[in-house]
Design an enzyme around this catalytic site. Sequence first.
Site, short mmCIF file in Angstrom:
data_model
loop_
_atom_site.label_atom_id
_atom_site.label_comp_id
_atom_site.label_asym_id
_atom_site.label_seq_id
_atom_site.Cartn_x
_atom_site.Cartn_y
_atom_site.Cartn_z
NE ARG A 168 -4.23 -1.53 0.16
CZ ARG A 168 -5.36 -1.60 0.87
NH1 ARG A 168 -5.64 -0.70 1.76
NH2 ARG A 168 -6.21 -2.57 0.65
NE ARG A 208 -7.16 5.32 2.65
CZ ARG A 208 -7.99 4.43 3.21
NH1 ARG A 208 -9.21 4.78 3.51
NH2 ARG A 208 -7.57 3.22 3.48
NE ARG A 229 -9.60 7.91 -2.20
CZ ARG A 229 -10.43 8.45 -1.32
NH1 ARG A 229 -10.31 9.72 -0.97
NH2 ARG A 229 -11.40 7.73 -0.80
CG ASP A 252 -8.96 -2.89 -4.43
OD1 ASP A 252 -8.33 -2.32 -3.53
OD2 ASP A 252 -9.78 -3.80 -4.23
O1 CP3 Z 1 -0.14 -1.52 -2.53
C1 CP3 Z 1 -0.39 -0.59 -3.33
O2 CP3 Z 1 0.02 0.59 -3.16
C2 CP3 Z 1 -1.11 -0.93 -4.63
C3 CP3 Z 1 -2.51 -0.81 -4.65
C4 CP3 Z 1 -3.41 -1.75 -3.82
C5 CP3 Z 1 -4.63 -1.27 -3.26
N1 CP3 Z 1 -5.29 -2.36 -2.77
C6 CP3 Z 1 -5.10 0.11 -3.29
C7 CP3 Z 1 -6.15 0.52 -2.34
C8 CP3 Z 1 -3.32 -3.10 -3.55
C9 CP3 Z 1 -2.17 -4.06 -3.84
C10 CP3 Z 1 -4.51 -3.48 -2.88
C11 CP3 Z 1 -4.82 -4.87 -2.48
C12 CP3 Z 1 -6.04 -5.14 -1.72
N2 CP3 Z 1 -7.26 -4.54 -1.84
C13 CP3 Z 1 -6.16 -6.19 -0.78
C14 CP3 Z 1 -5.09 -7.18 -0.43
C15 CP3 Z 1 -4.03 -6.62 0.44
C16 CP3 Z 1 -4.45 -6.32 1.87
O3 CP3 Z 1 -4.45 -5.13 2.21
O4 CP3 Z 1 -4.73 -7.27 2.60
C17 CP3 Z 1 -7.47 -6.17 -0.28
C18 CP3 Z 1 -8.05 -7.08 0.76
C19 CP3 Z 1 -8.16 -5.12 -0.97
C20 CP3 Z 1 -9.59 -4.75 -0.84
C21 CP3 Z 1 -9.77 -3.38 -0.35
N3 CP3 Z 1 -9.42 -2.25 -1.06
C22 CP3 Z 1 -10.33 -2.97 0.88
C23 CP3 Z 1 -10.85 -3.90 1.94
C24 CP3 Z 1 -10.31 -1.58 0.89
C25 CP3 Z 1 -10.90 -0.67 1.94
C26 CP3 Z 1 -10.05 -0.60 3.14
C27 CP3 Z 1 -9.22 0.64 3.09
O5 CP3 Z 1 -8.00 0.53 3.34
O6 CP3 Z 1 -9.81 1.69 2.82
C28 CP3 Z 1 -9.68 -1.13 -0.31
C29 CP3 Z 1 -9.44 0.25 -0.71
C30 CP3 Z 1 -8.08 0.61 -1.21
N4 CP3 Z 1 -7.31 -0.16 -2.05
C31 CP3 Z 1 -7.39 1.82 -0.94
C32 CP3 Z 1 -6.19 1.78 -1.65
C33 CP3 Z 1 -5.13 2.85 -1.74
C34 CP3 Z 1 -7.94 2.97 -0.11
C35 CP3 Z 1 -8.98 3.63 -0.96
C36 CP3 Z 1 -9.06 5.10 -0.80
O7 CP3 Z 1 -8.22 5.84 -1.39
O8 CP3 Z 1 -10.00 5.54 -0.16
#
Ligand code: CP3
Length: 369
Positions: A40, A44, A53, A90
């Site tokens: 990640r 944020r 964003r 994602d």
């Molecule tokens: O790592 C990186 O910088 C690359 C991008 C990336 C994102 N999600 C961007 C993201 C990657 C590799 C993921 C993987 C992901 N997404 C996983 C597996 C890894 C882990 O964290 O266990 C999972 C389970 C998801 C599903 C997901 N996406 C959830 C549950 C959420 C909401 C929770 C949260 O942190 O807000 C997201 C949103 C998300 N994916 C964000 C980002 C940067 C935040 C969204 C925002 O900008 O509001």
Amino acid sequence: MDINRPPPAGAAPPGPRPAKTILRALAGETQPVPPIWMMRQAGRYLPEYRATRAQAGDFLSLCYNPDLAAEVTLQPIRRYGFDAAILFADILLVPQALGLDLWFVTGEGPLLSTATTPAEVAALKPTPAIHDTLSPIYETVRILRRELPAETTLIGFAGAPWTVATYMIAGRGTKDQGPARALLTADRATFAALIDRVTDATIEYLSAQIEAGAEVVKLFDSWAGSLRGPDFDDFAVAPAAKIIAALKARHPAVPVIAFPREAGPRYAGFARATGADCVALDNSVDATWAAQNVQRDGCVQGNLAPQHMVTGGQALVDETRRIVRAFSGGPHIFNLGHGITPDADPENVALMVRTVREAREGCEAGEGR
Ligand code: CP3
């Protein structure tokens, strides 16, 4: 050539020594300073991410806008000089490409329409149709390969079938994956059919990322730890093994990182059982245990607790050095044990990167031993 570990099962055939540090670690090379990136890393906690964003409008619009998605992928590379960039996208884009509705609700995380009955699983779009939705992601990869510094490795990714299915079954994130485990028990055939559909889509999605220029791919099984006994074999190990075998058949030189988060003792042997070139460790795993029981099979990635990016200070420095030392006898990619959180301080990330890169000087001076 300084390859002092046998290559893992399924590793690329011997060839010229790769130039990029991450690719060298994945080829089994022990390096005096481990390469580093961060789960990640585009997110944020960075003000420049929040600005881009806002420009995109919302999270999904950002994922599907190749220019802006490439921009946020590059932001942490510019700021910290990480050894790898991870494609900004994602894991839940695959269910959307298979025809489910997907929303990200601020403060609530993802919401999806569900596929839990035989009819709903059968109604998912056919695998080749996923590219209709996912083609902007491949364009992001192409832009990144043009714009990344020559020394930076580009990592593509997808969710592993079990983790993706937990969202397709519950329609949201769940603490204990209860709805998915309940379907697994109540209707194993429908559950297995869903896993098969996600597995096939994941093979095509990752292949397309590789064809567009991804140099490594990572499979995120964030909820692997809630599968027990034979269920872990059937729904964490077997789908990963199938995906990796298919990718290796088409793209033998492209390394795969597997992340069966919270697999505990099941981390041991995971690389051999799946053909992964590297296993990513979460921060519940003791580094000394993992050096003996996981790194013996090849490269490991991890595993600093993300909380240190919030709290910083000497504890961050000490723990970073301890992890670097614990894994110094074999191939290692330094990373967090899970994603960095939005409340992290960007200065603490800089301190972690400095500490890892100074680790060699520290060792030579006999410090911290
Ligand atoms: O790592 C990186 O910088 C690359 C991008 C990336 C994102 N999600 C961007 C993201 C990657 C590799 C993921 C993987 C992901 N997404 C996983 C597996 C890894 C882990 O964290 O266990 C999972 C389970 C998801 C599903 C997901 N996406 C959830 C549950 C959420 C909401 C929770 C949260 O942190 O807000 C997201 C949103 C998300 N994916 C964000 C980002 C940067 C935040 C969204 C925002 O900008 O509001």
